[in-house]
Design a protein around this motif. Structure first.
Motif, PDB file in Angstrom:
ATOM      1  N   LEU A   1       0.828  -1.202   0.000  1.00 33.50           N
ATOM      2  CA  LEU A   1       0.000   0.000   0.000  1.00 33.50           C
ATOM      3  C   LEU A   1       0.867   1.257   0.000  1.00 33.50           C
ATOM      4  N   LEU A   2       1.961   1.231   0.762  1.00 34.34           N
ATOM      5  CA  LEU A   2       2.874   2.378   0.787  1.00 34.34           C
ATOM      6  C   LEU A   2       3.473   2.616  -0.592  1.00 34.34           C
ATOM      7  N   LEU A   3       3.871   1.544  -1.268  1.00 34.03           N
ATOM      8  CA  LEU A   3       4.413   1.691  -2.628  1.00 34.03           C
ATOM      9  C   LEU A   3       3.361   2.247  -3.571  1.00 34.03           C
ATOM     10  N   LEU A   4       2.121   1.770  -3.450  1.00 40.38           N
ATOM     11  CA  LEU A   4       1.049   2.267  -4.317  1.00 40.38           C
ATOM     12  C   LEU A   4       0.793   3.754  -4.082  1.00 40.38           C
ATOM     13  N   ILE A   5       0.882   4.188  -2.825  1.00 36.30           N
ATOM     14  CA  ILE A   5       0.708   5.611  -2.520  1.00 36.30           C
ATOM     15  C   ILE A   5       1.813   6.433  -3.179  1.00 36.30           C
ATOM     16  N   VAL A   6       3.042   5.924  -3.119  1.00 33.34           N
ATOM     17  CA  VAL A   6       4.158   6.630  -3.754  1.00 33.34           C
ATOM     18  C   VAL A   6       3.975   6.677  -5.265  1.00 33.34           C
ATOM     19  N   LEU A   7       3.572   5.559  -5.860  1.00 37.35           N
ATOM     20  CA  LEU A   7       3.343   5.525  -7.305  1.00 37.35           C
ATOM     21  C   LEU A   7       2.194   6.445  -7.693  1.00 37.35           C
ATOM     22  N   PHE A   8       1.181   6.526  -6.827  1.00 34.57           N
ATOM     23  CA  PHE A   8       0.064   7.442  -7.097  1.00 34.57           C
ATOM     24  C   PHE A   8       0.562   8.884  -7.107  1.00 34.57           C
ATOM     25  N   GLY A   9       1.398   9.238  -6.137  1.00 30.89           N
ATOM     26  CA  GLY A   9       1.960  10.584  -6.116  1.00 30.89           C
ATOM     27  C   GLY A   9       2.814  10.863  -7.334  1.00 30.89           C
ATOM     28  N   ALA A  10       3.648   9.879  -7.733  1.00 30.19           N
ATOM     29  CA  ALA A  10       4.471  10.056  -8.936  1.00 30.19           C
ATOM     30  C   ALA A  10       3.607  10.188 -10.178  1.00 30.19           C
TER      31      ALA A  10
ATOM     32  N   GLY B   1      12.980   0.561 -10.396  1.00 23.69           N
ATOM     33  CA  GLY B   1      12.290  -0.606 -10.912  1.00 23.69           C
ATOM     34  C   GLY B   1      10.802  -0.452 -11.041  1.00 23.69           C
ATOM     35  N   CYS B   2      10.322   0.784 -11.233  1.00 21.16           N
ATOM     36  CA  CYS B   2       8.881   1.031 -11.298  1.00 21.16           C
ATOM     37  C   CYS B   2       8.442   1.639 -12.625  1.00 21.16           C
TER      38      CYS B   2
ATOM     39  N   LEU C   1      -7.292  11.899 -12.624  1.00 21.09           N
ATOM     40  CA  LEU C   1      -7.533  10.585 -12.037  1.00 21.09           C
ATOM     41  C   LEU C   1      -7.336   9.488 -13.068  1.00 21.09           C
ATOM     42  N   VAL C   2      -7.831   9.720 -14.287  1.00 20.67           N
ATOM     43  CA  VAL C   2      -7.655   8.728 -15.358  1.00 20.67           C
ATOM     44  C   VAL C   2      -6.184   8.602 -15.732  1.00 20.67           C
ATOM     45  N   LEU C   3      -5.515   9.756 -15.893  1.00 22.42           N
ATOM     46  CA  LEU C   3      -4.096   9.732 -16.258  1.00 22.42           C
ATOM     47  C   LEU C   3      -3.256   9.035 -15.193  1.00 22.42           C
ATOM     48  N   SER C   4      -3.509   9.379 -13.926  1.00 20.09           N
ATOM     49  CA  SER C   4      -2.727   8.773 -12.850  1.00 20.09           C
ATOM     50  C   SER C   4      -3.009   7.278 -12.740  1.00 20.09           C
ATOM     51  N   PHE C   5      -4.255   6.882 -12.980  1.00 19.99           N
ATOM     52  CA  PHE C   5      -4.592   5.457 -12.923  1.00 19.99           C
ATOM     53  C   PHE C   5      -3.837   4.684 -14.006  1.00 19.99           C
ATOM     54  N   ILE C   6      -3.796   5.240 -15.219  1.00 22.74           N
ATOM     55  CA  ILE C   6      -3.090   4.559 -16.314  1.00 22.74           C
ATOM     56  C   ILE C   6      -1.605   4.440 -16.004  1.00 22.74           C
ATOM     57  N   PHE C   7      -0.978   5.551 -15.595  1.00 21.82           N
ATOM     58  CA  PHE C   7       0.454   5.507 -15.305  1.00 21.82           C
ATOM     59  C   PHE C   7       0.751   4.639 -14.092  1.00 21.82           C
TER      60      PHE C   7
ATOM     61  N   MET D   1       3.217   1.404 -13.992  1.00 19.74           N
ATOM     62  CA  MET D   1       4.347   1.317 -13.079  1.00 19.74           C
ATOM     63  C   MET D   1       4.247   0.113 -12.156  1.00 19.74           C
ATOM     64  N   TYR D   2       3.044  -0.168 -11.653  1.00 20.73           N
ATOM     65  CA  TYR D   2       2.919  -1.298 -10.729  1.00 20.73           C
ATOM     66  C   TYR D   2       3.073  -2.635 -11.454  1.00 20.73           C
ATOM     67  N   VAL D   3       2.511  -2.738 -12.661  1.00 23.67           N
ATOM     68  CA  VAL D   3       2.669  -3.973 -13.438  1.00 23.67           C
ATOM     69  C   VAL D   3       4.141  -4.232 -13.729  1.00 23.67           C
ATOM     70  N   TRP D   4       4.867  -3.192 -14.107  1.00 25.78           N
ATOM     71  CA  TRP D   4       6.287  -3.365 -14.390  1.00 25.78           C
ATOM     72  C   TRP D   4       7.052  -3.757 -13.121  1.00 25.78           C
ATOM     73  N   HIS D   5       6.735  -3.105 -12.022  1.00 18.26           N
ATOM     74  CA  HIS D   5       7.400  -3.427 -10.757  1.00 18.26           C
ATOM     75  C   HIS D   5       7.059  -4.850 -10.322  1.00 18.26           C
TER      76      HIS D   5
END
Length: 782
Positions: free
Chosen positions: A152-161, A372-373, A480-486, A490-494
């Motif tokens: 969850l912490l990683l997802l929050i960071v990826l959401f911010g990025a 690696g994200c 929201l759509v743009l951040s969801f796609i990115f 990032m999470y799939v690659w990680h």
């Protein structure tokens, strides 16, 4: 004694003079990079705030209350939160969401990957104070124990990025469109569609010039923003005096209370426009690495804060007497004699703001990739002198297409402002939560302080965020759509990268099996160096057995190379290389770990092959000395040693051009003994137009006292280098197991496979020469 005191005081005066000179120079440069976005906010704040039902409250008290909200928001968030508190949470001088995450991963076991190398903790940049202070708290143990919370912490960071990348789309659109819309104030016949077309032309030109790099025009950025700030500050002061000097009363927070009493829910909805006054605040922290805490603070307190406060105050004074001009209040409030000069400066300032955010987007994508994200992309270094200035072609054109789509689709700064507000406030909200964890685990302060920080700033930002979410149907859905796609990318690659690494970790080749093969490994050992690339930092990867069973011959010297990203911004060059041995001396198998920080520039100028040979030679000498003293770890996969490639106290390489070689060779000298065994080398520099790689000839001079085994090993290393080097990589295919769930099969077999096929190959990303590359296919079932 008096002379000594006099010289000491003179030296102190010189040091202080140089310090302040450097401080003010950095503060001056920060205007063009850090504050472009924040300084252009007055173009659209009041228009967005009055875009809803608030427009029906056409009275002075409402305007005063709205300005009071803007003033205190601008004071509490940028000034109190960021300038005073958040800037102090730097990661060896670097800032941003990933800097906070890397700090947390180094002070607590929050990373999803297992600890790959304990030697990383010995890096001088690993801990902010140079030493590790172990703390144990129930909260830390709770978070480290539960993998879902770390995920969850990683997802929050990826959401911010992802939201930062969204800023890279929305900032150019709203800034350029807002500045170009000023033409309608004087050119009444100009339609909205024509303004949008002009804005699109400017945007296309802006993105088309990105490959040139910002260094060629960077010297213009700071003067433009400074002139812009002085213009809007003076215009704001003029409007205060000319239209309504009583606006100073609105500095009292009492007007905020009166504002909400009068407007109620309509005032709450208008907060989505008010928060636009702090867009660009996160850049102060994200761009910290290019400047210093003191320089950013000096620039903000001395120029940014007073000029913007005067502008917002002056614009409110103008609106209080000219309420019908709210949609174009900024340009309408400009005195007619100076309109066109201010318009030109506003357009240039909007371009500067866009440029800064685009560059920041390139930087955040590179950081995501280093950790690696993010899939491998082409990174072009646009400046030979300015460290960290990069250009990513794929991201640039994607940003341009998305930016044009937003501009043509919304065609209105109010709708874009709704989207922009959600993106900016979401990033700030993520930073607040991350800072609360940093206060506990990094600063080691009482949990009460972290709770108070989270409660105070989290409550303010949550109120603004709730107001923005209401506007999701009116354009707020875009980020929201743009951040969801990115974030999915990032999470799939990680996830795919992590599963592949865990497969390698769990299926390492047994050292006992390698020892049973003997020094020849059961195959023919031919002259040359084989560089086997792997992601493992310990043990031998499973793909090695695939090599041995499928290749009829292997090289005389084998080096397992791991290019590793460390959760620090920069790795000092003298701490970059870790060299070790695999198996007994007769096997001629070594390991090399090359460590990079998430902001390091991976270039091929260092001539990796030559540095690798020199590092192994130094390791052989170091090992021989430690063996003779009885302190060497003789295990099959012994300890790793940090090899300093530019150590002037140990062996040092002196390089000469080919035309300067006349019988003399460049030597590797040792300070411990003038006649110690040395390698001699000649660097023959090729033409820059053909290749930047160097060819090296190594020689071994005769020295009587050298240990026979060390001499034999060095001769083997020299002969192998003369025979040439080959780069061996596994061309792996990742497949989900048959028993896996449908979701896992879709993520691995479809999404991750698609990303791997459409990103840059690992050989290209690592600058491996294609002519020397050997790839062996292998399927991973994860």
């Amino acid at each position: 004694m008096d002379r000594e005191r006099g010289s000491t005081s003179a030296d102190q005066r010189v040091n202080w003079k140089n310090y302040y000179k450097s401080l003010f120079l950095l503060a001056y440069q920060s205007f063009g990079v850090v504050y472009g976005d924040l300084s252009t906010s007055p173009l659209y704040v009041y228009k967005s705030a009055f875009s809803g039902r608030l427009y029906q409250y056409q009275d002075e008290q409402t305007v005063f209350g709205l300005f009071s909200l803007i003033f205190w928001t601008f004071t509490l968030i940028p000034l109190l939160k960021y300038i005073i508190i958040v800037l102090s949470a730097d990661d060896n001088g670097e800032g941003g969401t990933f800097a906070l995450y890397s700090l947390l991963c180094r002070h607590a076991k929050f990373s999803l990957l297992p600890n790959q190398q304990a030697a990383d903790e010995e890096l001088s940049t690993y801990y902010s104070n140079g030493t590790r202070t172990v703390i144990s708290s129930p909260l830390k143990r709770f978070l480290e124990k539960h993998k879902r919370l770390r995920t969850l912490l990683l997802l929050i960071v990826l959401f911010g990025a992802s939201m930062v990348i969204g800023d890279g789309v929305l900032t150019p659109a709203i800034s350029v469109l807002s500045s170009i819309s000023g033409l309608q104030v004087r050119a009444k016949k100009l339609h909205d569609g024509e303004v949008v077309i002009v804005a699109c032309i400017v945007l296309i030109g802006l993105f088309a010039l990105q490959h040139k790099g910002t260094q060629r025009v960077a010297f213009l950025f700071a003067p433009i923003v400074i002139v812009w700030l002085l213009c809007i500050g003076i215009i704001g002061l003029h409007n205060i005096i000319h239209w309504n000097p009583k606006i100073f009363y609105a500095l009292s927070p009492h007007y905020i209370v009166m504002f909400f009493k009068q407007t109620g829910k309509d005032g709450w909805i208008s907060l989505g426009g008010v928060l636009l006054c702090i867009t660009g605040t996160e850049a102060m922290f994200a761009d910290l690495g290019h400047f210093s805490q003191a320089s950013i603070r000096v620039a903000f307190v001395s120029v940014i804060y007073p000029c913007l406060v005067l502008q917002y105050m002056g614009q409110a004074a103008f609106i209080s007497k000219n309420f019908s001009s709210v949609p174009t209040s900024f340009y309408e409030s400009i005195p007619e004699p100076v309109f066109w000069p201010v318009f030109v400066v506003a357009t240039l300032a909007a371009i500067v703001a866009s440029q800064a955010v685009i560059s920041a987007t390139f930087s955040i994508v590179k950081q995501c990739h280093a950790l690696g994200c993010f899939p491998r992309v082409k990174v072009v270094h646009t400046s030979r002198w300015i460290y960290g200035q990069i250009y990513i072609p794929e991201i640039n054109w994607i940003l341009m297409l998305l930016c044009l789509a937003v501009t043509l689709g919304f065609r209105d700064t109010t709708l874009i402002g709704n989207a922009y507000g959600i993106a900016c406030m979401a990033v700030m909200f993520v930073t607040t939560w991350m800072m609360a964890l940093v206060i506990i685990f990094v600063w080691q302060r009482n949990t009460i302080f972290a709770f108070l920080f989270l409660l105070f700033f989290g409550f303010i930002e949550a109120v603004y965020l709730s107001s923005s979410i209401i506007k999701v149907p009116q354009g707020g859905w875009a980020p929201l759509v743009l951040s969801f796609i990115f974030m999915v990318i990032m999470y799939v690659w990680h996830y795919g990268t992590r599963r592949k690494y865990l497969f390698d970790l769990q299926n390492k080749v047994s050292m006992k099996w390698i020892l049973t093969l003997g020094p020849s490994l059961g195959i023919v050992r031919v002259p040359g160096i084989g560089l086997i690339y792997t992601e493992l930092v310990t043990g031998v990867p499973a793909i090695f057995s695939h090599f041995v069973t499928n290749l009829p011959a292997f090289h005389q010297v084998l080096v397992f190379v791991c290019v590793k990203s460390v959760p620090v911004p920069y790795v000092p060059p003298d701490e970059r290389y870790l060299i070790g041995r695999i198996g007994p001396r007769a096997y001629r198998m070594y390991r090399c770990i090359v460590r990079y920080g998430y902001k390091d520039v991976q270039k091929d100028e260092d001539n990796f092959e030559n540095l690798l040979v020199l590092s192994i030679a130094k390791f052989i000498h170091m090992e021989a000395e430690e063996t003779s003293s009885g302190s060497y770890d003789a295990s099959p996969d012994g300890r790793m040693a940090v090899i300093q490639t530019s150590d002037t106290c140990g062996t040092t390489l002196v390089m000469r051009d080919a035309d300067q070689y006349a019988g003399d060779s460049a030597m590797i000298r040792s300070s411990k003994s003038e006649t110690l065994q040395s390698l001699q080398s000649l660097y023959e520099q090729e033409s820059p137009s053909t290749s930047c790689r160097r060819r090296v000839r190594f020689e071994l001079p005769e020295v009587e006292y050298i240990d026979p085994q060390v001499k034999e090993e060095l001769l083997a290393l020299v002969d192998a280098k003369e025979a040439g080097a080959a780069y061996i990589m596994g061309h792996s295919y990742i497949k989900a197991r048959r028993t896996s769930s449908f979701l896992k099969k879709f993520v691995i077999d479809v999404a991750y496979s698609f990303l791997r096929k459409n990103c840059r190959g690992p050989a290209v990303a690592l600058n491996i020469p294609h002519i020397s590359l050997i790839e062996v296919g292998m399927i991973y079932y994860v």
